[in-house]
Design a protein around this motif. Structure first.
Motif, PDB file in Angstrom:
ATOM      1  N   ASP A   1      40.323 -27.483   9.155  1.00  0.00           N
ATOM      2  CA  ASP A   1      40.231 -28.448   9.519  1.00  0.00           C
ATOM      3  C   ASP A   1      39.412 -27.724  10.977  1.00  0.00           C
ATOM      4  N   SER A   2      38.114 -28.556  10.957  1.00  0.00           N
ATOM      5  CA  SER A   2      37.833 -28.239  12.041  1.00  0.00           C
ATOM      6  C   SER A   2      38.195 -29.278  13.411  1.00  0.00           C
ATOM      7  N   LYS A   3      38.854 -30.139  13.095  1.00  0.00           N
ATOM      8  CA  LYS A   3      39.783 -30.494  14.526  1.00  0.00           C
ATOM      9  C   LYS A   3      41.100 -30.529  14.584  1.00  0.00           C
ATOM     10  N   VAL A   4      41.420 -29.418  14.098  1.00  0.00           N
ATOM     11  CA  VAL A   4      42.578 -29.279  14.618  1.00  0.00           C
ATOM     12  C   VAL A   4      42.265 -27.066  14.445  1.00  0.00           C
ATOM     13  N   SER A   5      42.897 -26.948  15.725  1.00  0.00           N
ATOM     14  CA  SER A   5      43.357 -25.394  16.335  1.00  0.00           C
ATOM     15  C   SER A   5      44.177 -24.870  15.169  1.00  0.00           C
TER      16      SER A   5
ATOM     17  N   ARG B   1      45.125 -15.614  21.162  1.00  0.00           N
ATOM     18  CA  ARG B   1      45.973 -16.611  22.297  1.00  0.00           C
ATOM     19  C   ARG B   1      46.684 -17.738  21.667  1.00  0.00           C
ATOM     20  N   ARG B   2      46.692 -17.781  20.297  1.00  0.00           N
ATOM     21  CA  ARG B   2      46.948 -18.259  19.142  1.00  0.00           C
ATOM     22  C   ARG B   2      46.294 -19.719  19.330  1.00  0.00           C
ATOM     23  N   SER B   3      45.573 -20.203  19.115  1.00  0.00           N
ATOM     24  CA  SER B   3      44.662 -20.931  19.318  1.00  0.00           C
ATOM     25  C   SER B   3      43.093 -20.715  19.639  1.00  0.00           C
ATOM     26  N   TYR B   4      42.720 -20.890  17.963  1.00  0.00           N
ATOM     27  CA  TYR B   4      41.246 -21.269  17.787  1.00  0.00           C
ATOM     28  C   TYR B   4      40.515 -21.663  16.072  1.00  0.00           C
ATOM     29  N   ASN B   5      39.343 -21.007  16.015  1.00  0.00           N
ATOM     30  CA  ASN B   5      38.861 -21.998  14.969  1.00  0.00           C
ATOM     31  C   ASN B   5      37.846 -21.024  13.788  1.00  0.00           C
ATOM     32  N   GLU B   6      36.885 -21.297  13.192  1.00  0.00           N
ATOM     33  CA  GLU B   6      36.350 -20.282  12.629  1.00  0.00           C
ATOM     34  C   GLU B   6      35.370 -20.020  13.515  1.00  0.00           C
ATOM     35  N   LYS B   7      34.674 -19.855  14.738  1.00  0.00           N
ATOM     36  CA  LYS B   7      34.149 -18.660  15.380  1.00  0.00           C
ATOM     37  C   LYS B   7      35.134 -17.413  15.849  1.00  0.00           C
ATOM     38  N   CYS B   8      36.449 -16.845  15.214  1.00  0.00           N
ATOM     39  CA  CYS B   8      36.943 -16.429  15.049  1.00  0.00           C
ATOM     40  C   CYS B   8      36.609 -14.938  14.615  1.00  0.00           C
ATOM     41  N   ASP B   9      35.633 -15.553  12.677  1.00  0.00           N
ATOM     42  CA  ASP B   9      34.739 -14.343  12.630  1.00  0.00           C
ATOM     43  C   ASP B   9      34.054 -13.702  13.152  1.00  0.00           C
ATOM     44  N   MET B  10      32.853 -14.841  13.936  1.00  0.00           N
ATOM     45  CA  MET B  10      32.414 -14.646  14.395  1.00  0.00           C
ATOM     46  C   MET B  10      31.899 -12.950  15.858  1.00  0.00           C
TER      47      MET B  10
ATOM     48  N   ASN C   1      34.346 -24.794   4.402  1.00  0.00           N
ATOM     49  CA  ASN C   1      36.140 -25.143   5.417  1.00  0.00           C
ATOM     50  C   ASN C   1      36.670 -23.640   5.190  1.00  0.00           C
ATOM     51  N   ILE C   2      35.856 -22.441   4.590  1.00  0.00           N
ATOM     52  CA  ILE C   2      36.963 -21.460   4.650  1.00  0.00           C
ATOM     53  C   ILE C   2      36.403 -20.281   6.460  1.00  0.00           C
ATOM     54  N   VAL C   3      38.048 -19.740   6.444  1.00  0.00           N
ATOM     55  CA  VAL C   3      38.138 -18.965   7.688  1.00  0.00           C
ATOM     56  C   VAL C   3      38.230 -17.718   7.093  1.00  0.00           C
ATOM     57  N   HIS C   4      37.984 -16.039   6.779  1.00  0.00           N
ATOM     58  CA  HIS C   4      38.209 -15.258   6.384  1.00  0.00           C
ATOM     59  C   HIS C   4      39.162 -14.697   7.456  1.00  0.00           C
ATOM     60  N   ARG C   5      39.054 -14.421   8.505  1.00  0.00           N
ATOM     61  CA  ARG C   5      39.907 -13.501   9.744  1.00  0.00           C
ATOM     62  C   ARG C   5      40.708 -12.613   9.278  1.00  0.00           C
ATOM     63  N   ASP C   6      39.530 -11.671   8.726  1.00  0.00           N
ATOM     64  CA  ASP C   6      40.171 -10.577   8.748  1.00  0.00           C
ATOM     65  C   ASP C   6      38.799  -9.253   8.582  1.00  0.00           C
TER      66      ASP C   6
ATOM     67  N   LYS D   1      57.024 -20.570  20.609  1.00  0.00           N
ATOM     68  CA  LYS D   1      57.953 -21.900  20.738  1.00  0.00           C
ATOM     69  C   LYS D   1      57.103 -22.581  21.174  1.00  0.00           C
ATOM     70  N   ASN D   2      55.843 -22.634  20.266  1.00  0.00           N
ATOM     71  CA  ASN D   2      55.168 -24.034  20.373  1.00  0.00           C
ATOM     72  C   ASN D   2      55.237 -24.815  19.103  1.00  0.00           C
ATOM     73  N   THR D   3      55.101 -25.769  19.937  1.00  0.00           N
ATOM     74  CA  THR D   3      55.231 -27.121  19.144  1.00  0.00           C
ATOM     75  C   THR D   3      55.171 -28.580  18.974  1.00  0.00           C
ATOM     76  N   GLN D   4      53.370 -27.845  18.721  1.00  0.00           N
ATOM     77  CA  GLN D   4      52.312 -29.045  17.828  1.00  0.00           C
ATOM     78  C   GLN D   4      52.532 -29.310  17.016  1.00  0.00           C
ATOM     79  N   LYS D   5      51.906 -29.798  16.434  1.00  0.00           N
ATOM     80  CA  LYS D   5      51.613 -30.038  14.933  1.00  0.00           C
ATOM     81  C   LYS D   5      51.308 -29.433  13.880  1.00  0.00           C
ATOM     82  N   LYS D   6      51.850 -29.356  13.609  1.00  0.00           N
ATOM     83  CA  LYS D   6      51.321 -28.552  12.257  1.00  0.00           C
ATOM     84  C   LYS D   6      50.554 -27.914  12.014  1.00  0.00           C
ATOM     85  N   THR D   7      49.673 -27.011  11.338  1.00  0.00           N
ATOM     86  CA  THR D   7      48.091 -26.406  11.798  1.00  0.00           C
ATOM     87  C   THR D   7      47.122 -26.383  10.714  1.00  0.00           C
TER      88      THR D   7
END
Length: 509
Positions: A213-217, A234-243, A179-184, A9-15
């Protein structure tokens, strides 16, 4: 494999992953550059990753299936002209056509792979489309998955683990800088060119990747349970998920099992959510404190304080183990000598060299030059700075070189005007003349530029090739032709083409 999540139900702005990916649906270039004159022309390997229509079997002979999945398959094939081996990923239009999100991810993967120019990231050569399928023509990596090598070896020594991790982290650092995150990231998505501790590693499968975008989760939940970061859950992350994923991989390399284990997916996810791991098993008794410290920094539960890819490449454990690996001084010397003597003045020469170096170079020579590139790339960001080139000359006794000398070298080699020597530029400038400019390579390159098969290259054909990303007047392309047009007919024939290219390295052995 992705984590399955309930509807949010997250209504924050489009990621950022939604916004940026949707812009790239349909394989539209994101880098349109306006060029006022021939002198401003800059060439990147992405210019030659063309979208082609028609029957791919007219150009490739298929040999065997490498992988089959729910959306398509990967097959080994040979180019009918060059004989070079390629892995071709075929995706059914029917399978992805009805799912707009899946289609957007597919075209995002193509756009990402187009931009990649790194020795440890799989290379995309061509993209075909027919009535039923899309075909991605990529680099063939014959050694299989790193996962298989881990199973065979059970656990790796620290120097060998460090050698694989440095390649992986360099690729990740390069992605994050762009500005590319792999995520898998996981061992199944890391291929090696041989089942050997000296293998070159390649990151593959950018199907879940995104421009960020480094300013948007980011909020989309992607990844594989063993390797997914807790903040992704938790559905709020940045590129550090790759690390975090890299930390799990290093943990497995050194002890043979994952830090967050379980008998089922949900159990593994619950342990990841807690983020608790240990070095208590007997497998860790001989592992150095430096290695454990790096893993701990990678598996830092807080992404804000988690180590970055750039920092990890330069970690004390990485540097110490890199120093234990013997360097090929001969290749290093030859590479630096070739860098020093590289001279190319004509724009068409630069374009053709970029094509040959990125598309049809000798694979064995590239492997050795890639190792030399990684040795020079001390900060592991996938490109060579003035300081790194200068340090490389100093380390091999070239103390007579000044900052101005290095600037002149980079000015010659830097064909895309980035201010650095990128990977393909390094290959282009350091490869042997007889390898780079053999008749087979020249004829293949000529055929690629001679799109209509007339036996001549015209200004219109240059515009068709480069105009997808370089916006210029017709005069720019005519000037590019005129620079090497010996008989003044406004076109380049095969003899003019060969002569133009064979004079490039007249002073190179």
């Amino acid at each position: 494999m992705g984590c399955i999540a309930p509807k949010s139900k997250n209504t924050q702005k489009k990621t950022s992953d939604d916004n940026l990916n949707s812009k790239r649906d349909g394989f539209q270039s994101s880098r349109l550059i306006k060029v006022e004159s021939k002198d401003q022309l800059a060439f990147h390997p992405s210019l030659f990753v063309g979208r082609r229509k028609g029957n791919i079997e007219e150009h490739y002979s298929f040999e065997k299936a490498i992988y089959a999945g729910s959306y398509g398959e990967v097959r080994l094939a040979s180019n009918k002209i060059t004989g070079l081996k390629r892995a071709i990923k075929t995706i059914s239009k029917e399978n992805i056509g009805k799912d707009t999100k899946l289609r957007a991810r597919f075209f995002t993967e193509i756009e990402i792979l187009k931009q990649m120019d790194h020795p440890n990231i799989i290379k995309l050569y061509e993209f075909y489309e027919d009535d039923s399928n899309y075909h991605l023509v990529t680099e063939y990596v014959p050694g299989g998955e790193l996962f298989d090598y881990i199973i065979k070896s059970k656990m790796l020594s620290e120097p060998i683990a460090a050698q694989f991790m440095r390649q992986l982290l360099s690729a990740v650092a390069y992605c994050h800088q762009n500005n590319i995150v792999h995520r898998d990231l996981k061992p199944e998505n890391l291929l090696i060119d041989a089942q050997s501790h000296e293998a070159t590693l390649k990151v593959i499968d950018f199907g879940l990747s995104a421009f960020f975008d480094s300013k948007v989760s980011m909020t989309k939940k992607y990844g594989t349970s063993y390797y997914v970061a807790p903040e992704v859950l938790r559905r709020s992350y940045n590129e550090k998920c790759d690390m975090w994923s890299c930390g799990v991989i290093l943990y497995i390399l050194l002890c043979g099992r994952p830090p967050f284990n379980g008998s089922s997916g949900p159990q593994i996810v619950r342990r990841v959510q807690k983020g608790e791991f240990s070095f208590d098993s007997p497998s860790w008794e001989g592992v150095t404190p430096m290695a454990k410290k790096l893993i701990t920094r990678m598996l830092d539960y807080d992404p804000g304080t988690r180590i970055s890819a750039n920092e990890a490449v330069q970690d004390e454990w990485m540097i110490y183990n890199a120093s234990t690996i013997p360097r090929d001084e001969n290749i290093a010397q030859i590479s630096l000598q070739n860098l020093k003597t590289f001279r190319v003045e004509q724009k068409l020469q630069r374009a053709v060299l970029t094509y040959i170096a990125s598309q049809i170079s000798n694979k064995e020579e590239i492997k050795k030059l890639g190792e030399a590139f990684r040795d020079m790339d001390t900060n592991g960001d996938g490109k060579l700075s003035k300081e790194e080139v200068l340090e490389a000359f100093y380390s091999l006794g070239g103390n007579g070189f000044s900052q101005k000398d290095i600037e002149d070298i980079i000015k010659q080699v830097d064909v895309n005007n980035s201010g650095f020597i990128d990977y393909t530029e390094f290959i282009m400038a350091t490869a042997r003349k007889e390898s780079l400019l053999c008749i087979e390579n020249l004829d293949s390159a000529f055929s690629a530029f001679d799109e209509d098969g007339s036996g001549k290259i015209s200004a219109i054909e240059l515009k068709n090739i480069f105009g997808k990303e370089l916006i210029a007047t017709d005069e720019v392309w005519k000037d590019m032709i005129a620079e090497v047009d010996e008989n003044g007919d406004g076109e380049i024939d095969l003899n003019e083409f060969r002569t133009m290219m064979q004079h490039i390295f007249d002073d190179r052995p």
